[in-house]
Scaffold this motif. Structure first.
Motif, PDB file in Angstrom:
ATOM      1  N   ARG A   1      -2.996  14.125   4.185  1.00 41.89           N
ATOM      2  CA  ARG A   1      -2.326  13.846   2.909  1.00 41.89           C
ATOM      3  C   ARG A   1      -3.341  13.869   1.769  1.00 41.89           C
ATOM      4  O   ARG A   1      -3.027  14.250   0.643  1.00 41.89           O
ATOM      5  CB  ARG A   1      -1.636  12.482   2.995  1.00 41.89           C
TER       6      ARG A   1
ATOM      7  N   TYR B   1       4.384   7.160   4.688  1.00 42.08           N
ATOM      8  CA  TYR B   1       5.780   6.832   4.381  1.00 42.08           C
ATOM      9  C   TYR B   1       6.588   6.942   5.680  1.00 42.08           C
ATOM     10  O   TYR B   1       6.735   8.034   6.218  1.00 42.08           O
ATOM     11  CB  TYR B   1       6.324   7.785   3.322  1.00 42.08           C
TER      12      TYR B   1
ATOM     13  N   PHE C   1       4.430  15.182  -0.296  1.00 44.06           N
ATOM     14  CA  PHE C   1       5.041  14.309  -1.311  1.00 44.06           C
ATOM     15  C   PHE C   1       4.313  14.370  -2.664  1.00 44.06           C
ATOM     16  O   PHE C   1       4.945  14.545  -3.717  1.00 44.06           O
ATOM     17  CB  PHE C   1       5.082  12.862  -0.798  1.00 44.06           C
TER      18      PHE C   1
ATOM     19  N   ILE D   1      -8.452  11.862  -7.570  1.00 42.35           N
ATOM     20  CA  ILE D   1      -8.947  11.283  -6.318  1.00 42.35           C
ATOM     21  C   ILE D   1      -7.834  11.301  -5.266  1.00 42.35           C
ATOM     22  O   ILE D   1      -6.647  11.462  -5.593  1.00 42.35           O
ATOM     23  CB  ILE D   1      -9.418   9.826  -6.512  1.00 42.35           C
TER      24      ILE D   1
ATOM     25  N   ASP E   1       0.823  -1.219   0.000  1.00 42.60           N
ATOM     26  CA  ASP E   1       0.000   0.000   0.000  1.00 42.60           C
ATOM     27  C   ASP E   1       0.858   1.271   0.000  1.00 42.60           C
ATOM     28  O   ASP E   1       0.379   2.352  -0.340  1.00 42.60           O
ATOM     29  CB  ASP E   1      -1.046  -0.001   1.126  1.00 42.60           C
ATOM     30  N   MET E   2       2.134   1.126   0.351  1.00 44.00           N
ATOM     31  CA  MET E   2       3.058   2.276   0.264  1.00 44.00           C
ATOM     32  C   MET E   2       3.196   2.700  -1.215  1.00 44.00           C
ATOM     33  O   MET E   2       3.199   3.882  -1.529  1.00 44.00           O
ATOM     34  CB  MET E   2       4.417   1.819   0.785  1.00 44.00           C
TER      35      MET E   2
ATOM     36  N   ARG F   1      -4.182  17.513  -1.520  1.00 47.33           N
ATOM     37  CA  ARG F   1      -4.253  17.333  -2.969  1.00 47.33           C
ATOM     38  C   ARG F   1      -5.484  18.023  -3.551  1.00 47.33           C
ATOM     39  O   ARG F   1      -5.624  18.112  -4.757  1.00 47.33           O
ATOM     40  CB  ARG F   1      -4.271  15.842  -3.319  1.00 47.33           C
TER      41      ARG F   1
ATOM     42  N   LEU G   1      -6.424   1.489  -8.655  1.00 43.44           N
ATOM     43  CA  LEU G   1      -5.430   0.537  -8.140  1.00 43.44           C
ATOM     44  C   LEU G   1      -5.708  -0.876  -8.649  1.00 43.44           C
ATOM     45  O   LEU G   1      -4.862  -1.751  -8.546  1.00 43.44           O
ATOM     46  CB  LEU G   1      -5.419   0.555  -6.606  1.00 43.44           C
TER      47      LEU G   1
ATOM     48  N   GLU H   1       0.998   1.937  -3.543  1.00 44.23           N
ATOM     49  CA  GLU H   1      -0.323   2.379  -4.012  1.00 44.23           C
ATOM     50  C   GLU H   1      -0.540   3.841  -3.643  1.00 44.23           C
ATOM     51  O   GLU H   1      -1.022   4.640  -4.453  1.00 44.23           O
ATOM     52  CB  GLU H   1      -1.413   1.487  -3.415  1.00 44.23           C
ATOM     53  N   ALA H   2      -0.158   4.193  -2.405  1.00 46.91           N
ATOM     54  CA  ALA H   2      -0.288   5.596  -1.979  1.00 46.91           C
ATOM     55  C   ALA H   2       0.572   6.480  -2.883  1.00 46.91           C
ATOM     56  O   ALA H   2       0.149   7.555  -3.316  1.00 46.91           O
ATOM     57  CB  ALA H   2       0.127   5.739  -0.523  1.00 46.91           C
ATOM     58  N   ALA H   3       1.780   5.995  -3.188  1.00 50.58           N
ATOM     59  CA  ALA H   3       2.692   6.786  -4.023  1.00 50.58           C
ATOM     60  C   ALA H   3       2.148   6.917  -5.441  1.00 50.58           C
ATOM     61  O   ALA H   3       2.303   7.968  -6.068  1.00 50.58           O
ATOM     62  CB  ALA H   3       4.071   6.142  -4.037  1.00 50.58           C
ATOM     63  N   SER H   4       1.508   5.865  -5.951  1.00 54.64           N
ATOM     64  CA  SER H   4       0.995   5.964  -7.320  1.00 54.64           C
ATOM     65  C   SER H   4      -0.200   6.917  -7.360  1.00 54.64           C
ATOM     66  O   SER H   4      -0.396   7.626  -8.342  1.00 54.64           O
ATOM     67  CB  SER H   4       0.660   4.592  -7.896  1.00 54.64           C
ATOM     68  N   ILE H   5      -1.007   6.957  -6.299  1.00 52.32           N
ATOM     69  CA  ILE H   5      -2.085   7.951  -6.236  1.00 52.32           C
ATOM     70  C   ILE H   5      -1.478   9.352  -6.136  1.00 52.32           C
ATOM     71  O   ILE H   5      -1.997  10.317  -6.696  1.00 52.32           O
ATOM     72  CB  ILE H   5      -3.030   7.652  -5.048  1.00 52.32           C
TER      73      ILE H   5
ATOM     74  N   ALA I   1      -0.910   3.816   5.380  1.00 59.27           N
ATOM     75  CA  ALA I   1       0.124   3.834   4.330  1.00 59.27           C
ATOM     76  C   ALA I   1       0.951   5.109   4.358  1.00 59.27           C
ATOM     77  O   ALA I   1       1.271   5.675   3.313  1.00 59.27           O
ATOM     78  CB  ALA I   1      -0.509   3.630   2.954  1.00 59.27           C
TER      79      ALA I   1
ATOM     80  N   ALA J   1      -4.067   6.103 -11.590  1.00 56.71           N
ATOM     81  CA  ALA J   1      -4.638   6.553 -10.308  1.00 56.71           C
ATOM     82  C   ALA J   1      -4.439   8.051 -10.107  1.00 56.71           C
ATOM     83  O   ALA J   1      -5.335   8.745  -9.629  1.00 56.71           O
ATOM     84  CB  ALA J   1      -3.996   5.762  -9.174  1.00 56.71           C
ATOM     85  N   SER J   2      -3.269   8.537 -10.491  1.00 57.16           N
ATOM     86  CA  SER J   2      -2.961   9.939 -10.201  1.00 57.16           C
ATOM     87  C   SER J   2      -3.705  10.904 -11.123  1.00 57.16           C
ATOM     88  O   SER J   2      -3.786  12.088 -10.853  1.00 57.16           O
ATOM     89  CB  SER J   2      -1.454  10.171 -10.309  1.00 57.16           C
TER      90      SER J   2
ATOM     91  N   PHE K   1      -6.007   5.067   3.361  1.00 60.55           N
ATOM     92  CA  PHE K   1      -5.923   3.609   3.455  1.00 60.55           C
ATOM     93  C   PHE K   1      -6.226   3.128   4.872  1.00 60.55           C
ATOM     94  O   PHE K   1      -6.009   3.849   5.844  1.00 60.55           O
ATOM     95  CB  PHE K   1      -4.513   3.140   3.075  1.00 60.55           C
TER      96      PHE K   1
END
Lengths: 307, 362
Positions: free
Chosen positions: B146, B87, B98, B77, A197-198, B150, B52, A200-204, B85, B72-73, B81
């Motif tokens: 987080r 970092y 980030f 959205i 999920d790290m 956005r 995802l 997945e969070a980064a890809s979002i 999630a 996804a980006s 999680f």
């Protein structure tokens, strides 16, 4: 104090002794090994490092003369340091990068992963052996496989890589890097530990694969990188077999493969200067300890521990 | 504010269909809760909306634009999680910035967004800390922060409260509701907790086996569940389903419930056959009252005193289990017989297949 707490004091002394003797009995194989094969020789080498000793006569106390000579008046020591540091500083980072790159590729969940893992691990099992060093000598010889490939592909007639003082050390670096398997396995285990999920969070968050690698994977892998770097560095300082076999024990050509341990070996078993060789061994211990201490000191600036 | 449209969305792994054709329109600014038991596909559906998980077939539109092939980006959205999630090697500030740094936003704009979100969530004093130095509740706020920075058009929450203790869960739930009221963004919230669903949702979507069983406002779901599954899933303790024999269904529906005759107006001619279930919520049962219809008597087997309510477990004369929630602290003992009454207008009738049979309007 409860009755139970008093109990140990009431056990008869002979019974306690008997129990302890049994415990030490079980420990004895390790204890004997440690005292007879490790601590004893280490202490005697520490003593011998302050003596002049040729195996034929009694050790003769010379104080710090051996260390003084190493520090000031030994060109071959400097050559050995030069070769060894070149080897460590090239082979360790290259091996780390190579092992990590292959681990990242294998971590993509490809088919036949277990086979690839086993195949890539194989050189680590056999790579340190005399047989492989002999094979390496053939591969990099003037009529070896490397030159045959160069001739076939580019029409280039290569030198004897091993006989050439300016390239000999790099063949040994290549041999070391080829044995990337065990570091790769550890990297693979480290990669598996990073929660999905790290990513997945980064890809979002819009991070590309490359950015994810440098901003997520690499920082979270730093404990594993650190572990591998320390272990590989210690191993590289102690490397002996490949140089011994490839140069027939000489460290040549022109001391270009004179690893520290090879020089130490020559001093002890060719020149019979056991006192001087012992001093060399303790200097190596100090160098490795210094490197390891530096690594640990630097760790707090770049190694991330989750807990 | 953005709308979402799911049109015949399907997800298959090999021959196994996880999501079996979901149609749903989510209005701009709506807070929709996906609820259902484990394995019902609610998280998968959310992850498909997030980008995802690929969508096997059907169409997803966000703000009117087809999104199936977008990453996804690119979907506008943000997602919170279940595990947060965060970092672990970055500070709270870095965690929040980030995504904005990745989008190469000017530094001043990033700073202002992060500080504004931190202020809303009251985590300004935590900005320099790392996640491991935070409590569970604080981590949850950072995860929400987080998402906020956005400024997404749609917020997605994947069981965000399930790792918090009971007290913090209630507190955070209220904060999420307030956040929704304040920023008014479209939100989709996944949970298996029906209390979260009832308290947060503008609209609840109840899922089972990859299908929507019912979608409606919390009170629509509570008052008019489409079937036994929905009726049993929403409400705590769950609705009693009392098996009854149909005596006649031509005019008013006449049921024989453990020897007691129950007549329900408005159900005539609805095709009920030999048996039906009478759905009665525990909180609608009355004891010691002469109002409502007689449901026979229950023999008490167990009593739970919650202070404000007394939950009584028992059996009808034919052995069927029944639960009643009584107001206040009632002195009821195991073995006691309690006469039960109920307002029949609040009861539900389910046919043999579990579908709710609606009464005709009087």
């Amino acid at each position: 104090m409860s009755v139970t707490d008093d109990m140990p004091f009431r056990v008869p002394i002979w019974s306690r002794l008997r129990r302890q003797i049994a415990g030490y009995g079980f420990l004895s194989p390790w204890l004997i090994g440690f005292f007879v094969l490790t601590l004893g020789p280490a202490m005697s080498s520490l003593y011998l490092s302050f003596t002049d000793y040729s195996l034929m006569s009694q050790p003769h106390w010379v104080g710090s003369a051996n260390y003084a000579q190493i520090a000031s008046d030994d060109p071959r020591f400097r050559a050995a340091m030069n070769v060894t540091f070149t080897y460590v500083l090239l082979s360790v980072p290259l091996k780390l990068v190579f092992a990590l790159a292959v681990a990242v590729l294998l971590n993509k969940g490809m088919r036949g992963l277990n086979w690839f893992r086993a195949i890539f691990y194989l050189p680590s099992l056999i790579g340190g052996s005399v047989a492989i060093a002999v094979l390496w000598r053939q591969v990099f010889a003037s009529d070896g496989m490397i030159n045959q490939v160069l001739m076939t592909l580019f029409g280039y007639e290569g030198p004897s890589w091993i006989a050439n003082p300016s390239t000999a050390i790099y063949t040994l670096v290549a041999l070391a890097v080829w044995q990337f398997g065990s570091s790769m396995i550890i990297f693979l285990a480290g990669l598996r530990q990073i929660p999905q999920d790290m990513y997945e969070a980064a890809s979002i968050d819009g991070a590309s694969r490359t950015r994810q690698f440098f901003k997520i994977t690499l920082p979270l892998l730093t404990p594993v990188i650190f572990f591998n770097a320390v272990i590989l560095t210690i191993d590289a300082f102690k490397a002996f077999t490949p140089a011994f076999v490839i140069s027939d024990g000489s460290g040549g050509p022109i001391d270009s493969t004179l690893f520290y341990t090879l020089y130490l070996y020559q001093e002890a078993f060719t020149n019979f200067r056991f006192g001087y060789a012992s001093a060399l061994a303790w200097v190596l211990v100090a160098i490795i300890a210094g490197f390891t201490a530096l690594s640990f000191l630097s760790a707090k600036y770049w190694v991330h521990y989750d807990d | 504010m953005t709308s979402l449209t799911l049109q015949d969305i399907k997800k298959s792994y090999g021959n196994i269909d996880i999501i079996q054709g979901v149609d749903l329109k989510i209005e701009p600014g709506e807070l929709v809760v996906f609820v259902g038991p484990s394995g019902c596909g609610k998280s998968t559906l959310l992850r498909m909306i997030a980008g995802l998980e690929p969508i096997s077939s059907g169409e997803l539109r966000i703000g009117g634009q087809r999104m199936n092939e977008r990453s996804a980006s690119e979907r506008g959205i943000a997602m919170v999680f279940q595990s947060y999630a965060l970092y672990p090697h970055m500070t709270v500030y870095k965690n929040m910035s980030f995504g904005l740094e990745t989008a190469r936003m000017p530094r001043a704009e990033i700073d202002s967004r992060v500080r504004k979100a931190a202020e809303i969530l009251q985590i300004t004093q935590l900005l320099d800390r790392k996640p491991k130095q935070l409590s569970g509740g604080q981590r949850q706020r950072v995860a929400i922060g987080r998402a906020i920075v956005r400024e997404p058009s749609v917020f997605l929450f994947d069981e965000p409260l399930s790792n918090l203790d009971a007290e913090l869960r209630v507190q955070t739930r209220v904060e999420i509701a307030k956040l929704h009221a304040d920023i008014g963004a479209t939100m989709i919230y996944v949970t298996h907790d029906q209390v979260e669903a009832m308290t947060l949702a503008d609209r609840i979507v109840v899922l089972r086996g990859g299908r929507i069983e019912q979608a409606g406002t919390p009170l629509e779901i509570y008052n008019a569940p489409a079937n036994r599954f929905v009726a049993g899933f929403i409400g705590s303790p769950k609705m009693n389903f009392l098996e009854a024999r149909v005596l006649s269904s031509g005019g008013d529906l006449a049921l024989d419930l453990a020897g007691t005759s129950v007549a329900l107006a408005g159900y005539g001619g609805r095709g009920l056959e030999a048996t039906a279930s009478l759905g009665v919520r525990p909180e609608h049962l009355r004891v010691g009252s002469d109002q409502g219809a007689d449901l026979g008597a229950m023999t008490v087997t167990h009593v739970e005193q919650l202070g404000g309510q007394t939950i009584v477990y028992g059996r009808l004369s034919d052995g069927q289990q029944i639960v009643a929630t009584l107001d206040g602290q009632q002195s009821v003992q195991a073995g006691q017989e309690l006469p039960l009454r109920v307002d029949l207008a609040r009861c539900h009738v389910f046919d043999a297949d579990g579908r709710r049979v609606a009464a005709r309007a009087a």
